[in-house]
Structures are given as structure tokens and as C-alpha cells.
Design an enzyme around this catalytic site. Structure first.
Site, PDB file in Angstrom:
ATOM      1  N   THR A   1      40.611  43.648  39.401  1.00  0.00           N
ATOM      2  CA  THR A   1      39.726  43.868  38.254  1.00  0.00           C
ATOM      3  C   THR A   1      40.052  45.216  37.619  1.00  0.00           C
ATOM      4  OG1 THR A   1      38.025  42.626  39.421  1.00  0.00           O
ATOM      5  CG2 THR A   1      37.283  43.900  37.528  1.00  0.00           C
ATOM      6  N   THR A  19      39.373  40.610  34.675  1.00  0.00           N
ATOM      7  CA  THR A  19      39.795  40.369  36.053  1.00  0.00           C
ATOM      8  C   THR A  19      40.607  39.092  36.211  1.00  0.00           C
ATOM      9  OG1 THR A  19      38.981  40.241  38.339  1.00  0.00           O
ATOM     10  CG2 THR A  19      37.721  39.050  36.687  1.00  0.00           C
ATOM     11  N   GLU A  40      39.442  32.666  40.058  1.00  0.00           N
ATOM     12  CA  GLU A  40      38.027  32.987  39.846  1.00  0.00           C
ATOM     13  C   GLU A  40      37.086  31.974  40.477  1.00  0.00           C
ATOM     14  OE1 GLU A  40      38.294  35.967  37.822  1.00  0.00           O
ATOM     15  OE2 GLU A  40      36.597  36.199  39.162  1.00  0.00           O
ATOM     16  N   SER A  88      29.299  36.870  39.045  1.00  0.00           N
ATOM     17  CA  SER A  88      30.218  38.001  38.986  1.00  0.00           C
ATOM     18  C   SER A  88      29.486  39.316  39.241  1.00  0.00           C
ATOM     19  CB  SER A  88      30.854  38.050  37.593  1.00  0.00           C
ATOM     20  OG  SER A  88      31.574  39.249  37.418  1.00  0.00           O
ATOM     21  N   SER A  89      30.210  40.273  39.796  1.00  0.00           N
ATOM     22  CA  SER A  89      29.657  41.627  39.958  1.00  0.00           C
ATOM     23  C   SER A  89      30.007  42.521  38.779  1.00  0.00           C
ATOM     24  CB  SER A  89      30.213  42.269  41.238  1.00  0.00           C
ATOM     25  OG  SER A  89      29.787  41.561  42.369  1.00  0.00           O
TER      26      SER A  89
END
Lengths: 205, 387
Positions: A1, A19, A40, A88-89
Site C-alpha cells: 500500500t 494498494t 484484494e 479496508s484499513s
């Protein structure tokens, strides 16, 4: 990322995080286009059944999808839905203070470490009074999913001991890949910092 | 007499005017030379994760490009300098503040699940960890459509101009970047890399390309030239897309041209959270903005300051509160479902933005760090290392 923070001359700003997920993504290369493919969908593995963990709800909460309570487990689709985007973070963020004439354009990389790293950089900068370079360079801690605390190498030993005395359990993390990039505007001054953990360097004029 | 008095009055007024002018000039000059510190800039800046890409972003700003233009140019560059991290085969999320309108918007171009994905995919999670190698994990890339939408809404320079610096980089004397080299030499990654199709790009036989050695990548340079000239549609509906889909199919992937054609980024309002003097703007689920907002809102209530960490005990106390807040926050991560695909999940993240849950969480935090996992709603969680 990877994260990019930008502040323009007119005060407009962009915080963008991009990312392919884990290093080198799916490790699938398209030789005719030169493109590396993401992995992903792996992030769907972290998607948790709704209501599997409910923080004790405030007294006024009625539960249900709009409240703090659970969504019935029966509504949880076990298979990926076409078109669905995995959780997602990533947190490309912008903080603005009209009163102070300040902005902080910030975000990070490093998978699950992203939120921990960005929180600590924001705390260090806005509340503890560190300058932006120090705020980003300061070693971080992270809490894993089992509630154990992980410390970046060179994190204060004194604090580690203190937390142990408070009953926190600790564990080791083999790699800390947390990286934060930020631009801060304070009045007429603009500060930009790329995390030295990845060898970055900001640019401006 | 009258004449003399008028002359004196004129002199006094002139003196006053001169004094005023000097004061105003001094104030203006002092503002222009506010001590900003040695590392400050005065007009604009870019922070990317490499010097060369920050520089490319800055050059775009200096050419009167918008911050979105600079971001796109820096990201295109980063896909070349740090290809282990991101690239055209991935996805992107923008948070964009427009100083003229005061509005903040999100463009979410995160990858999505292809139409023909394996229905049993999630039974393979344990086996796939930690690297997730293999074509079954590929999501529909959103990167370029994200750039295109951001540029359409906020771009100032021509699209092709944003790709030119990176094309020149690749067509010039391009060398293997040092951070990429470290990843290629990682004993953890190397066995997987050498048995993957990436070997043809990054390895000479079984040995990684030399650090700072020549790194030819003509296929990507040609792709960037095509995208610069023809736009993102060359990737999503044209020849580039067809080549990509065929290459992925050779490795067992199920990506189709329809998947690419159907991909659309989402444009929506940012989440907004008041943090004292500041307002935090961040992206809604499936991104992590709601969790970030929740954590900072809980912490704000503890009123940490430089004084809080002046003593060792104060420092331990602050980090104790931070750790406890993280534990509660991770217990809330289940709320990050994609609301676009799961209508019944549309509002589940809202409590994270409210003061009620933040206050309740603060009340749950005491001096002890050894509560059972159920105290934080972590008892049934598993690893959540999403990136």
C-alpha cells in the site's frame, strides 16, 4: 500500500491511498501490459459476521442495523457478492481547523497497522505538540486481534514495562511496515513529511 | 497665523500617515517572514513515499496543476518506484478537499469482486495466508478509473501530461529502486516470488536484479503511453484490457472484459467527525474512516496534552488508554461491510460516529489492561489484517 498527501497553493488538498494489498499482490504478472495484479479479495477473509462482536450498547440503543446491536446472523452472505468491495484499513484523511487556519492531510500504508499508525501520528501532532516529522517518526504500538500489544522496535522500554504492570499482554510482530505521509498547513507555513521508514522524502515550494 | 497653524497641522498629519505606513509595512513584512522553521514550504507540497515521486507531484503543481493532478502523477510514479505496494492493477481511494467550495468528497475506486469469482473462495483463506498468492484472489482493478474520475472532476492539466514524467523515467536510464530491491531479497517473499510469473520481471534466473542495476520495464512504459494517449478506457474496454484478461486467464484467473467494463468508482460525501478545533474528514465503509473517527473521538475525551506525557507515569497512562481504545475499536471492525453491495449494512457504521458510543467506551476503560476479550467484544474475532 502507498499513500500520497498533497496541498495546493489555493489550500485545496488531496489525501489518496492506493494498494495491491500484500507485497506484490497476487504475484500474478501480465507480461504484455507490464501490470502486477492485486490480491484484494484476500481482505474478504477478514470480513466478520455482523453482530459477532457487539460492544455493550448505550441504554438508548434499540439495536438493529442503525444502532449498536447485531444484524441477525441469517443475513450474512457467506460467499463474495459480485461487485462487492472488501473491507479496508485505508484511511486517507484530511483534518481542518478553520479557527486555527490549519490543515493536516494524512494517511498511511501497512495493512492492519494503518489505523494504529495514523492515530498515533495525529495524536502526536495535534495533542502532544510534536512537530510533524517527530510525530510520524515516533515508534508506534499496535494491538492485535487477540488484544495483545505489539511494539515497534525502539518503542520506549519504560512504557512497555508500565503497560505490562497494568496487565496488558504483549506479543512480537516480525515486520512493522507502517508508513505515514502527511502535509500540514499552519497559517502561512506548509510542512510535508514522507516517512523515513520507507525512505521517502517530501517535496514542496 | 492661520497659515502657520495649517502648516503645523499638515506636518503632524503627514507624520502620522508616515508612521502608520511604516507600521503597516512592518506588519506585512513580518507576516511574510513568519519563522516557519527550516523544513517549511510556503505555497504547496507533496508527500509521496519516495523522493522522485514527491518531486514529480511538485513539478505538476508548479505547472499550475491541481492537487488532484499532482496526486495522480505521484501515484503513477509510485507504481513504478514501489511496484510491490501499488500500481495500475490495484485500487485507490481519494479524499479531496476543495478550498473554493469548502466541500470534501470521496472517490472510492477500490477493487471489487468479479462476476465469476469462486463461490468457495473464502474456504481457502487459511491456506492462502499470509501472502494470498494466486489468481483466485484478484479483484477487478479500479486504479485507472479512479484516476479518470478524479481528473474529470478536479483536473486542470491535460490527462496525458500526468503520465509523461513517469514514462520518461521508464524510457530513460531506469534502475532498480532500493526499497523494491529489499523486498525482492526478503527471505520471506523470495521463495514465492521465484515460483511466480513475477520472476520474469524482477529476477535474472533465480537471482533478483541487482540493487541500483538496470531495470528495463518496456511493457509498462508502453501501457502508460497508451493510457496517456487513449485514456483509461483503453484499459477498461480496449486492447490493454483484453491483453490483461488473457494474461490473467493463463494463470487460472476468472477476470473478464465485462468485469472491467462494469467497474465504476463511487463518489460520495466524506465522513465528518468533530475533534475539538478540528474536523476530521475520512472515507466511509468499506474503508476504515469510521474506525479512525471512533478511536480519535474516544481519545479526545481523555484530553491528552504535552503535559500528560511529561512524566513516565503520565506516558504509561496515555498509552494504556490508547491500547484499551484500540481493543474496543477492533471489536467494532465487523461494521466495515460494503454498504453498496449489502443494503442491510448501510447504517451499521453510524454508531461509530456518535458521541454516545464514544462516551460509553470511555466509561468502560479503567486502570486495568487485563480484562477478558469479551469485555472488548473481541472474543469471537479472528485476525483482521486487511490492507
Amino acid at each position: 500500500t502507498s499513500h500520497v498527501s498533497v496541498l495546493g497553493e489555493d489550500g485545496s488538498a488531496v489525501s489518496a491511498t492506493s494498494t495491491i494489498n500484500t507485497p506484490f499482490g497476487a504475484m500474478v504478472y501480465s507480461p504484455r501490459t507490464g501490470i502486477l495484479l492485486n490480491n484484494e479479495l484476500l481482505d474478504l477473509c477478514w470480513r466478520r459476521p455482523p453482530g459477532s462482536s457487539i460492544t455493550p450498547a448505550p441504554a438508548t440503543d434499540g439495536g438493529g442495523p442503525g444502532g449498536c446491536g447485531a444484524v441477525p446472523d441469517t443475513t450474512y452472505p457467506r460467499v463474495p457478492v459480485p461487485g462487492e468491495r472488501p473491507p479496508s484499513s485505508m484511511v486517507p484523511s484530511i483534518l481542518i481547523s478553520a479557527a486555527r487556519g490549519s490543515k493536516l492531510v494524512i494517511g498511511g500504508a501497512g495493512g492492519e497497522l494503518i489505523i494504529s499508525a495514523v492515530v498515533q501520528a495525529v495524536m502526536n501532532k495535534l495533542w502532544l505538540g510534536l512537530d510533524l516529522s517527530e510525530a510520524i517518526a515516533a515508534p508506534i504500538l499496535h494491538v492485535g486481534s487477540q488484544g495483545r500489544v505489539e511494539f515497534e522496535p525502539s518503542f520506549s522500554q519504560e512504557v512497555q514495562n508500565g503497560l505490562r504492570e497494568r496487565g496488558h499482554s504483549q506479543s512480537q510482530r516480525p515486520f512493522f511496515l507502517n508508513v505515514v505521509q502527511a502535509v500540514a498547513q499552519e497559517g502561512t507555513c506548509v510542512y510535508a513529511v514522507s516517512d523515513s521508514r520507507k525512505g521517502g522524502e517530501a517535496a514542496g515550494y | 497665523m492661520a497659515c502657520g497653524r495649517r502648516a503645523t497641522l499638515s506636518l503632524v498629519l503627514l507624520g502620522l500617515a508616515l508612521t502608520l505606513a511604516i507600521v503597516v509595512l512592518a506588519v506585512v513584512l513580518s507576516r511574510r517572514h513568519t519563522p516557519c522553521g527550516p523544513n517549511a514550504f510556503f505555497r504547496a507540497a507533496v508527500a509521496a513515499d519516495s523522493k522522485v515521486c514527491s518531486g514529480i507531484g511538485r513539478a505538476i503543481l508548479e505547472q499550475q496543476g491541481s492537487p488532484v493532478d499532482a496526486t495522480i502523477a505521484a501515484l503513477v510514479c509510485t507504481g513504478v518506484i514501489n511496484p510491490q505496494s501499488m500500481g495500475l492493477g490495484g485500487g485507490v481511494i481519494f479524499t479531496i478537499y476543495n478550498a473554493t467550495t469548502g466541500k470534501v468528497e470521496i472517490i472510492n475506486a477500490r477493487e471489487s469482486v468479479p462476476a465469476n469469482s469462486d463461490p468457495d473462495l473464502l474456504t481457502q483463506c487459511d491456506r492462502a495466508m499470509p501472502l494470498g498468492k494466486g489468481s483466485q484472489w484478484i479483484g477487478v482493478p479500479g486504479e485507472l478509473r479512479g484516476y479518470a474520475e478524479a481528473h474529470r472532476r478536479h483536473g486542470r492539466l491535460p490527462w496525458a501530461q500526468l503520465f509523461q514524467p513517469t514514462i520518461e523515467l521508464l524510457r530513460g536510464d531506469f534502475h532498480l529502486p532500493s526499497i523494491l530491491s529489499q523486498f525482492l531479497n526478503s527471505s520471506f517473499l523470495r521463495p514465492s516470488l521465484t515460483t511466480s510469473s513475477l520472476r520474469q520481471l524482477f529476477f535474472n534466473g533465480t537471482e533478483p536484479l541487482q540493487p541500483q542495476g538496470p531495470f528495463p520495464w518496456p511493457a509498462l512504459a508502453a501501457t502508460l503511453e497508451t493510457v496517456a494517449a487513449e485514456g483509461a478506457e483503453a484499459f477498461y474496454k480496449g486492447r490493454l484490457g483484453r491483453m490483461l484478461v488473457e494474461d490473467v486467464a493463463k494463470e487460472g484467473g476468472r477476470l473478464t472484459m465485462k468485469d472491467l467494463g462494469d467497474f465504476h468508482p463511487e463518489v460520495l460525501d466524506a465522513l465528518e467527525m468533530s475533534l475539538g478545533d478540528y474536523t476530521l474528514y475520512s472515507p466511509p465503509p468499506p474503508a476504515g474512516g469510521a474506525i479512525l473517527s471512533f478511536i480519535l473521538n474516544v481519545l479526545r475525551g481523555f484530553n491528552f496534552s504535552a503535559d500528560s506525557v511529561a512524566s513516565p507515569e503520565g506516558s504509561v497512562d496515555m498509552y494504556h488508554h490508547l491500547v484499551e481504545t484500540f481493543k474496543f475499536a477492533w471489536g467494532q471492525k465487523w461494521r466495515l461491510w460494503d454498504p453498496r453491495s449489502h443494503r442491510n449494512m448501510q447504517n451499521v457504521s453510524l454508531p461509530l460516529l456518535g458521541e454516545e458510543l464514544a462516551r460509553h467506551t470511555r466509561q468502560q476503560i479503567d486502570g486495568s489492561g487485563d480484562h477478558r476479550l469479551s469485555h472488548y467484544s473481541l472474543e469471537r474475532t479472528w485476525d483482521h489484517r486487511m490492507g
